[in-house]
Design a protein around this motif. Structure first.
Motif, mmCIF file in Angstrom:
data_model
loop_
_atom_site.group_PDB
_atom_site.id
_atom_site.type_symbol
_atom_site.label_atom_id
_atom_site.label_comp_id
_atom_site.label_asym_id
_atom_site.label_seq_id
_atom_site.Cartn_x
_atom_site.Cartn_y
_atom_site.Cartn_z
ATOM 1 N N TYR A 1 31.116 49.735 35.560
ATOM 2 C CA TYR A 1 30.458 49.090 36.974
ATOM 3 C C TYR A 1 31.274 49.497 38.131
ATOM 4 C CZ TYR A 1 27.428 45.879 33.897
ATOM 5 O OH TYR A 1 26.671 45.554 33.207
ATOM 6 N N PHE B 1 25.930 48.314 38.000
ATOM 7 C CA PHE B 1 25.844 49.001 36.716
ATOM 8 C C PHE B 1 25.697 50.448 36.945
ATOM 9 C CE2 PHE B 1 25.584 50.137 32.438
ATOM 10 C CZ PHE B 1 24.388 50.767 32.638
ATOM 11 N N ASP C 1 22.688 54.161 28.552
ATOM 12 C CA ASP C 1 21.972 53.872 29.625
ATOM 13 C C ASP C 1 22.691 54.526 30.852
ATOM 14 O OD1 ASP C 1 20.341 50.579 30.759
ATOM 15 O OD2 ASP C 1 20.711 52.640 31.822
ATOM 16 N N GLU D 1 25.476 46.078 20.445
ATOM 17 C CA GLU D 1 24.727 46.111 21.497
ATOM 18 C C GLU D 1 23.999 44.730 21.340
ATOM 19 O OE1 GLU D 1 21.008 46.107 22.331
ATOM 20 O OE2 GLU D 1 21.777 46.383 24.568
ATOM 21 N N GLY D 2 23.527 44.144 22.444
ATOM 22 C CA GLY D 2 22.749 42.927 22.202
ATOM 23 C C GLY D 2 23.216 41.904 22.995
ATOM 24 N N PRO D 3 22.886 40.715 22.981
ATOM 25 C CA PRO D 3 23.478 39.568 24.028
ATOM 26 C C PRO D 3 24.707 39.081 23.776
ATOM 27 C CG PRO D 3 21.984 38.636 22.267
ATOM 28 C CD PRO D 3 22.037 40.088 21.804
ATOM 29 N N TYR D 4 25.951 40.063 23.887
ATOM 30 C CA TYR D 4 27.058 39.786 23.610
ATOM 31 C C TYR D 4 27.664 39.991 24.968
ATOM 32 C CZ TYR D 4 25.284 40.244 19.117
ATOM 33 O OH TYR D 4 24.623 40.144 17.919
ATOM 34 N N GLY D 5 29.039 39.020 25.242
ATOM 35 C CA GLY D 5 29.890 39.402 26.258
ATOM 36 C C GLY D 5 30.499 40.888 26.246
ATOM 37 N N TYR D 6 30.924 41.110 27.175
ATOM 38 C CA TYR D 6 31.861 42.239 27.567
ATOM 39 C C TYR D 6 33.002 41.917 27.546
ATOM 40 C CZ TYR D 6 27.269 44.577 28.737
ATOM 41 O OH TYR D 6 25.970 44.796 28.914
ATOM 42 N N PHE E 1 36.382 43.186 29.739
ATOM 43 C CA PHE E 1 36.496 44.176 30.865
ATOM 44 C C PHE E 1 38.028 44.596 31.007
ATOM 45 C CE2 PHE E 1 32.769 44.332 33.373
ATOM 46 C CZ PHE E 1 31.907 43.173 32.928
ATOM 47 N N ARG F 1 18.337 36.953 27.342
ATOM 48 C CA ARG F 1 18.863 37.139 26.154
ATOM 49 C C ARG F 1 20.342 36.497 26.029
ATOM 50 N NH1 ARG F 1 18.766 43.221 24.291
ATOM 51 N NH2 ARG F 1 19.149 42.549 22.421
ATOM 52 N N PHE G 1 26.056 34.552 31.032
ATOM 53 C CA PHE G 1 27.694 34.640 30.632
ATOM 54 C C PHE G 1 28.186 34.034 31.639
ATOM 55 C CE2 PHE G 1 27.028 37.204 26.922
ATOM 56 C CZ PHE G 1 25.969 37.759 27.139
ATOM 57 N N TYR H 1 31.834 34.087 33.753
ATOM 58 C CA TYR H 1 33.430 34.781 33.720
ATOM 59 C C TYR H 1 34.082 34.353 34.783
ATOM 60 C CZ TYR H 1 31.630 38.989 30.746
ATOM 61 O OH TYR H 1 31.198 39.591 29.870
ATOM 62 N N PRO I 1 36.909 40.864 35.201
ATOM 63 C CA PRO I 1 36.296 39.472 34.611
ATOM 64 C C PRO I 1 36.784 38.839 33.299
ATOM 65 C CG PRO I 1 34.549 40.877 35.670
ATOM 66 C CD PRO I 1 36.091 41.646 35.609
ATOM 67 N N PHE J 1 35.866 36.557 30.236
ATOM 68 C CA PHE J 1 35.034 36.170 29.686
ATOM 69 C C PHE J 1 35.163 34.371 29.248
ATOM 70 C CE2 PHE J 1 31.155 35.222 27.059
ATOM 71 C CZ PHE J 1 31.603 34.296 25.746
ATOM 72 N N ARG K 1 21.667 38.705 30.707
ATOM 73 C CA ARG K 1 21.348 39.969 30.023
ATOM 74 C C ARG K 1 19.912 39.774 29.417
ATOM 75 N NH1 ARG K 1 24.029 43.296 25.993
ATOM 76 N NH2 ARG K 1 22.575 45.260 26.275
#
Lengths: 114, 108
Positions: free
Chosen positions: A35, A45, A56, A98-103, A105, B31, B34, B36, B44, B46, B91
């Motif tokens: 990002y 992004f 992506d 992948e999916g609705p999970y936090g990243y 950083f 989906r 979030f 942060y 950031p 979480f 998301r």
């Protein structure tokens, strides 16, 4: 390790020079995201990887920006011929899947183009 | 196009003065939402994930709630160490889309 490691913390480049930023994701995380954070906290992004494959790249300026994630090496984001408007903080994040999970950083690389 | 709007842009509170931050979103197929926290010079960090309307999550002085159109981050009896920028992100089938954040200052 349990943190996303970004290097260098600060990078100064003259306009037209190349800049290369590095990111080591958390061990075991398959997804890596880049990002760009500019003024007023705007997060843009750029690109994501699933392991070494581009997942992506819809946000990536194609002309001067490129990125790689090779096995057993930190991921990298390279900007050829930097411009003043490339000045920003570049954040890398990783995610287990992948999916609705936090990243998670990293602390970012501040790029200043002069 | 997915959109996330946070308000206010900046908030100044006295220590102990509770308040709420707002995150409104327009997305197709949420989906996850979030929250942060970002400190100056850091990435950031979480805080919470919310998946469906009516869901609530709590952590120390923070509580996040979610409706079909917005999320609130409630801060109860804040302390100076809660000063930071709070970011909301959504998301869908795309990578995380961030709001511009609320810059919170808590004065002792």
């Amino acid at each position: 390790g349990e943190e996303v490691a970004q290097t260098p913390k600060h990078l100064v480049r003259g306009e037209g020079q190349k800049a290369k930023l590095y990111c080591a994701p958390i061990k075991g995380h398959s997804y890596v995201f880049w990002y760009q954070q500019v003024l007023k906290n705007e997060f843009k992004f750029l690109i994501s990887f699933q392991n070494e494959n581009v997942f992506d790249e819809t946000g990536m300026p194609k002309e001067r920006f490129s990125a790689k994630c090779l096995p057993n090496s930190p991921c990298s984001l390279e900007i050829q011929a930097t411009k003043l408007e490339d000045s920003a903080v570049y954040f890398c994040a990783s995610s287990l899947r992948e999916g609705p999970y936090g990243y998670t950083f990293g602390s970012g690389t501040r790029l200043t183009v002069v | 196009e997915d959109q996330v709007t946070q308000s206010p842009e900046a908030l100044r509170l006295q220590e102990g003065e509770s308040s709420s931050l707002n995150c409104s979103y327009t997305v197709s197929g949420l989906r996850g939402l979030f929250w942060y926290r970002q400190d100056p010079g850091k990435g950031p960090e979480f805080l919470f994930t919310l998946y469906s309307a009516g869901e609530e999550k709590e952590k120390e002085r923070l509580k996040a709630t979610l409706t079909k159109k917005e999320s609130f981050l409630h801060i109860t009896a804040p302390k100076p160490e809660d000063s930071a920028t709070y970011l909301c992100a959504v998301r869908t089938n795309t990578p995380l889309v961030f709001g511009k954040g609320t810059r919170l200052s808590v004065i002792a």
